[in-house]
Enzyme design. Sequence first.
Site, PDB file in Angstrom:
ATOM      1  CG  HIS A 119      15.947  13.468  -7.764  1.00 45.41           C
ATOM      2  ND1 HIS A 119      15.989  12.091  -7.050  1.00 45.41           N
ATOM      3  CD2 HIS A 119      14.731  13.530  -7.821  1.00 45.41           C
ATOM      4  CE1 HIS A 119      15.542  11.463  -7.564  1.00 45.41           C
ATOM      5  NE2 HIS A 119      13.600  11.520  -7.782  1.00 45.41           N
ATOM      6  CG  HIS A 143      -0.157  13.905  -3.345  1.00 42.90           C
ATOM      7  ND1 HIS A 143       1.029  12.844  -1.888  1.00 42.90           N
ATOM      8  CD2 HIS A 143       0.151  14.512  -2.283  1.00 42.90           C
ATOM      9  CE1 HIS A 143       1.324  13.454  -1.245  1.00 42.90           C
ATOM     10  NE2 HIS A 143       1.220  14.465  -1.818  1.00 42.90           N
ATOM     11  NE  ARG A 218     -12.250  -5.712  -0.203  1.00 43.78           N
ATOM     12  CZ  ARG A 218     -12.157  -5.607  -1.113  1.00 43.78           C
ATOM     13  NH1 ARG A 218     -10.524  -5.238  -1.504  1.00 43.78           N
ATOM     14  NH2 ARG A 218     -12.545  -5.138  -2.499  1.00 43.78           N
ATOM     15  CB  CYS A 265     -15.212  -7.752   4.622  1.00 45.48           C
ATOM     16  SG  CYS A 265     -15.361  -7.167   3.359  1.00 45.48           S
ATOM     17  CE1 TYR A 403     -16.710  -3.214   1.629  1.00 47.01           C
ATOM     18  CE2 TYR A 403     -16.175  -0.695  -0.043  1.00 47.01           C
ATOM     19  CZ  TYR A 403     -16.041  -2.360   0.681  1.00 47.01           C
ATOM     20  OH  TYR A 403     -14.820  -3.086   0.479  1.00 47.01           O
TER      21      TYR A 403
HETATM   22  N1  LIG Z   1      -6.171   1.872   3.408  1.00 47.14           N
HETATM   23  C1  LIG Z   1      -7.218   1.769   3.134  1.00 47.14           C
HETATM   24  N2  LIG Z   1      -7.762   1.278   4.242  1.00 47.14           N
HETATM   25  C2  LIG Z   1      -8.945   0.553   4.535  1.00 47.14           C
HETATM   26  C3  LIG Z   1      -9.212  -0.854   3.105  1.00 47.14           C
HETATM   27  C4  LIG Z   1      -8.104  -0.045   2.075  1.00 47.14           C
HETATM   28  O1  LIG Z   1      -8.283  -1.045   0.593  1.00 47.14           O
HETATM   29  N3  LIG Z   1      -7.235   0.914   2.117  1.00 47.14           N
HETATM   30  N4  LIG Z   1     -10.324  -1.619   2.972  1.00 47.14           N
HETATM   31  C5  LIG Z   1     -10.392  -1.486   4.044  1.00 47.14           C
HETATM   32  C6  LIG Z   1     -12.309  -2.630   4.030  1.00 47.14           C
HETATM   33  S1  LIG Z   1     -13.376  -2.876   2.847  1.00 47.14           S
HETATM   34  C7  LIG Z   1     -11.625  -4.056   5.111  1.00 47.14           C
HETATM   35  S2  LIG Z   1     -13.076  -4.444   5.753  1.00 47.14           S
HETATM   36  C8  LIG Z   1     -11.352  -3.267   6.567  1.00 47.14           C
HETATM   37  C9  LIG Z   1      -9.626  -5.171   6.555  1.00 47.14           C
HETATM   38  O2  LIG Z   1      -8.835  -4.943   7.139  1.00 47.14           O
HETATM   39  P1  LIG Z   1      -7.408  -5.811   7.748  1.00 47.14           P
HETATM   40  O3  LIG Z   1      -7.195  -5.883   5.806  1.00 47.14           O
HETATM   41  O4  LIG Z   1      -7.306  -4.731   8.799  1.00 47.14           O
HETATM   42  O5  LIG Z   1      -8.754  -7.059   7.658  1.00 47.14           O
HETATM   43  O6  LIG Z   1     -10.006  -2.352   5.626  1.00 47.14           O
HETATM   44  C10 LIG Z   1     -11.059  -0.845   4.905  1.00 47.14           C
HETATM   45  N5  LIG Z   1      -9.654  -0.365   5.601  1.00 47.14           N
HETATM   46 MO   LIG Z   2     -14.041  -4.962   3.077  1.00 48.09          MO
END
Ligand SMILES: Nc1nc2c(c(=O)[nH]1)N[C@H]1C(S)=C(S)[C@@H](COP(=O)(O)O)O[C@H]1N2
Ligand SMILES: [Mo]
Length: 562
Positions: A119, A143, A218, A265, A403
């Site tokens: 494993h 994945h 976020r 955002c 978006y």
């Molecule tokens: N891998 C990954 N990248 C991501 C996200 C995510 O959920 N996963 N969120 C995005 C969104 S919608 C925003 S607004 C920003 C937020 O960045 P922060 O959390 O560093 O402020 O990261 C972006 N990059």
């Molecule tokens: Mo965002």
Amino acid sequence: MLLLRRCHRLNPIGPLSIDRNQVAPVVASCAVRLCSSSNDQRFHQYGFSASWRHVLAGLLAGTGAVLAYGLHRHKAIEKSSPLPIISQEEVTRHRSLKDGVWVTYQGGVYDITEFVSIHPGGEKIMMAAGGAIEPFWSLYAVHNQEHVLEILSEYKIGELKAEDLKKQSTFKSSDPYSSDPERHPALRTNSLKPFNAEPPPEILADSYITPTAFFFKRNHLPVPQVDPDLYRLHVEGLPRGVLTLSLEELKTRFPKHTITATLQCAGNRRSEMNKTRQVKGLNWGFGAIGNATWSGAKLRDVLLAAGYGPDVAQWARHVQFEGLDKEITGSAYGASIPINKAVSEEGDVLLAYEMNGKDIPADHGFPIRVVVPGVVGTRNVKWLGKIVVSAQESSSHWQQKDYKGFAPGIDWDTVDYKSAPAIQELPVQSAITTPAEGSVIDRSEEMLTVKGYAWSGGGREVIRVDVSVDGGKTWKEAKLKSSDKEGDQTSPPLGRAWAWKLWEITVPLPPEAQELELICKAVDNSYNTQPDTFGPIWNVRGLLSNAWHRVKVKISEDDDEE
Ligand SMILES: Nc1nc2c(c(=O)[nH]1)N[C@H]1C(S)=C(S)[C@@H](COP(=O)(O)O)O[C@H]1N2
Ligand SMILES: [Mo]
């Protein structure tokens, strides 16, 4: 599409979270733990990735499906299976290499004794011995799950008794968010899982550089845990083949660049638009924006090293990014940006490993995130695992089905995501951070100081912020600041104004007024300005919410005169 729309109606966070929330919790847990987890990296390191690939396409529907749909079918399987029926009690007796190591998965019983020694995750698998393996896969699922299932199938020895399987369905699944980092309690949380929060509004413009702890967070998914030693970035799509870089190589092979850039955002200030007419999304105030210094390698340099050149420029149109955070279906968070932005010397796109002078913290994309200055937050992919140079945009949900902006007349029944381009550069924005909505100002103060931030996308510099304290009848120009230094009004290079400006103005209190409507609006160097109201820019997802920011305050009567 219908399903998508329905999801939007049901859940403010969007369609993906909803799937997770609505299906049995076990499914939720089975979803994630991320391809970036050290386990996964270990697979690669030991050359297991090939054999562990393709595992559980079906599994993902897997655990939950077993509970919802498979349970009553299991009785039939019990009858028809050539394999013996085994009770949970019997399975539980097999918890050591001496007695044998048995696990259950989706109602099947597996003797994995021989597998334990090979494993890739080592001894950890023993924790699952005698029980169901699903909750562990929720922690370590990767994945390449399909292949895990293939391997597992070789070890199948029986079917679990139907009534014992039923008991399993009451298992509390382990929480895929349980390893999310600690956050500062001062943050205003919009959603806990996934974590979404903004700083207290009044402090936002108190510091030109937003302290990392208060920088809005976020996340669409659980925060992946990445072992920096095992981390690899893959650059694909170029004729020379895949370039794989370790964190160390990213730091040492390419010059380190530092920029100060504001990240916003697309949903910032959604709550105000939502008051005009309801929209779907997290109810952000005006704090889904922050300004930080970012250091890292230039994406341009990495692409050049990977073989980008005039021949590639002929066909390449986009650079796609994939995060190491994964959706329940196994697809990674992803987004793309136009190739021109990516390869431009002046585009300043970074593969950042530092934020405000320190390693990028877990919430913000450790160990590498893309910083695409001037471009909407969502394209600034965190926990970057893969870069793909392509003729196509990212096919991810976030590029294709979210978006984007639509006309005010479009609702969830008529929206056609194909009809609009993905948001990239953001429009001009500003907000009043102090005084706060509803605050009471003492008339004896005579003067009122109003403060806030202003920023525009695409490297366009904010050249002016107009402030009104009488609901827009008269306007005065605020003083702009380009750093925390008093009176710093330095301009960035033309077209590379990545960072916000803070602004401030002190005005006399109008003598008679008992209530004031404070307003701010910014103007950028293309003379773009903000619309006065939300009605004409209203859109179903509540994005690009940049109408004049209006704050109502009360003026208290002067005590001395009473
Ligand atoms: N891998 C990954 N990248 C991501 C996200 C995510 O959920 N996963 N969120 C995005 C969104 S919608 C925003 S607004 C920003 C937020 O960045 P922060 O959390 O560093 O402020 O990261 C972006 N990059
Ligand atoms: Mo965002």
